[in-house]
Design a protein around this motif. Sequence first.
Motif, short mmCIF file in Angstrom:
data_model
loop_
_atom_site.label_atom_id
_atom_site.label_comp_id
_atom_site.label_asym_id
_atom_site.label_seq_id
_atom_site.Cartn_x
_atom_site.Cartn_y
_atom_site.Cartn_z
N LEU A 51 0.83 -1.30 -0.08
CA LEU A 51 -0.05 0.03 0.06
C LEU A 51 0.85 1.26 -0.03
N VAL A 52 1.82 1.21 0.57
CA VAL A 52 2.72 2.58 0.83
C VAL A 52 3.54 2.56 -0.30
N GLU A 53 4.57 1.60 -0.59
CA GLU A 53 5.91 1.60 -1.39
C GLU A 53 5.09 1.17 -2.77
N ARG A 54 4.22 0.42 -2.70
CA ARG A 54 3.40 -0.16 -4.18
C ARG A 54 4.37 -1.14 -4.94
N THR A 55 4.88 -2.15 -4.24
CA THR A 55 5.91 -2.93 -4.72
C THR A 55 5.99 -4.33 -3.84
N VAL A 56 6.44 -5.34 -4.59
CA VAL A 56 6.70 -6.50 -3.94
C VAL A 56 7.79 -7.07 -3.84
N ARG A 57 9.05 -5.89 -4.31
CA ARG A 57 10.29 -6.30 -4.18
C ARG A 57 11.06 -6.44 -2.70
N GLY A 58 10.52 -5.90 -1.61
CA GLY A 58 11.10 -6.20 -0.51
C GLY A 58 10.66 -7.44 0.12
N THR A 59 9.97 -8.26 -0.45
CA THR A 59 9.50 -9.70 0.36
C THR A 59 10.72 -10.38 0.67
N SER A 60 11.76 -10.46 -0.23
CA SER A 60 12.92 -11.41 -0.09
C SER A 60 13.63 -11.21 1.25
N ASN A 61 13.82 -9.81 1.52
CA ASN A 61 14.14 -9.26 2.88
C ASN A 61 13.34 -9.79 3.93
N LEU A 62 12.16 -9.80 4.09
CA LEU A 62 11.24 -10.49 4.99
C LEU A 62 11.54 -11.97 5.51
N PHE A 63 11.60 -12.60 4.14
CA PHE A 63 11.74 -14.02 4.26
C PHE A 63 13.57 -14.30 4.71
N ARG A 64 14.19 -13.59 4.26
CA ARG A 64 15.71 -13.70 4.54
C ARG A 64 15.83 -13.34 6.18
N GLY A 65 15.14 -12.51 6.53
CA GLY A 65 15.14 -12.28 7.98
C GLY A 65 14.44 -13.28 9.00
N LEU A 66 13.21 -13.80 8.48
CA LEU A 66 12.76 -15.15 8.92
C LEU A 66 13.86 -16.14 8.99
N ARG A 67 14.36 -16.47 8.03
CA ARG A 67 15.47 -17.63 7.82
C ARG A 67 16.47 -17.49 8.93
N ASP A 68 17.01 -16.19 8.71
CA ASP A 68 18.29 -15.90 9.59
C ASP A 68 18.00 -15.90 11.35
N GLY A 69 16.62 -15.55 11.42
CA GLY A 69 16.03 -15.41 12.70
C GLY A 69 15.94 -17.01 13.48
N ARG A 70 15.46 -18.06 12.38
CA ARG A 70 15.53 -19.26 12.81
C ARG A 70 16.95 -20.03 13.56
N LYS A 71 17.99 -19.56 12.72
CA LYS A 71 19.25 -19.97 13.05
C LYS A 71 19.49 -19.53 14.25
N ILE A 72 19.13 -18.18 14.64
CA ILE A 72 19.28 -17.53 16.32
C ILE A 72 18.67 -18.24 17.12
N ALA A 73 17.32 -18.66 16.86
CA ALA A 73 16.30 -19.20 17.80
C ALA A 73 16.81 -20.72 18.14
N ARG A 74 17.55 -21.37 17.01
CA ARG A 74 18.06 -22.70 17.37
C ARG A 74 19.31 -22.59 18.04
#
Length: 86
Positions: A51-74
């Motif tokens: 809605l604000v940036e009118r793009t989907v190009r930043g979704t890879s950063n969201l998924f990468r943050g989740l992936r790296d977060g799983r490493k920290i959580a484990r």
Amino acid sequence: MNASSNAYRYYIMRNRAHIQRYYRALGVYRPIPFALGTALTFGKELIRLLLVERTVRGTSNLFRGLRDGRKIARDRSWRPMPALTA
């Protein structure tokens, strides 16, 4: 809602794992509410992208943050930072 950077999107999702580890160390971690909060944070960032940036190009950063977060959580060697002394 303001626009945000790709680095912000990455760190907001990755840092959820740090918060999870602190909650576990303090004995206040509740998995279902925490997972719901993570999902809501992810959804908020998707809404911000669409809605604000009118793009989907930043979704890879969201998924990468989740992936790296799983490493920290484990990570079994993770310890909370000791209290600061005056």
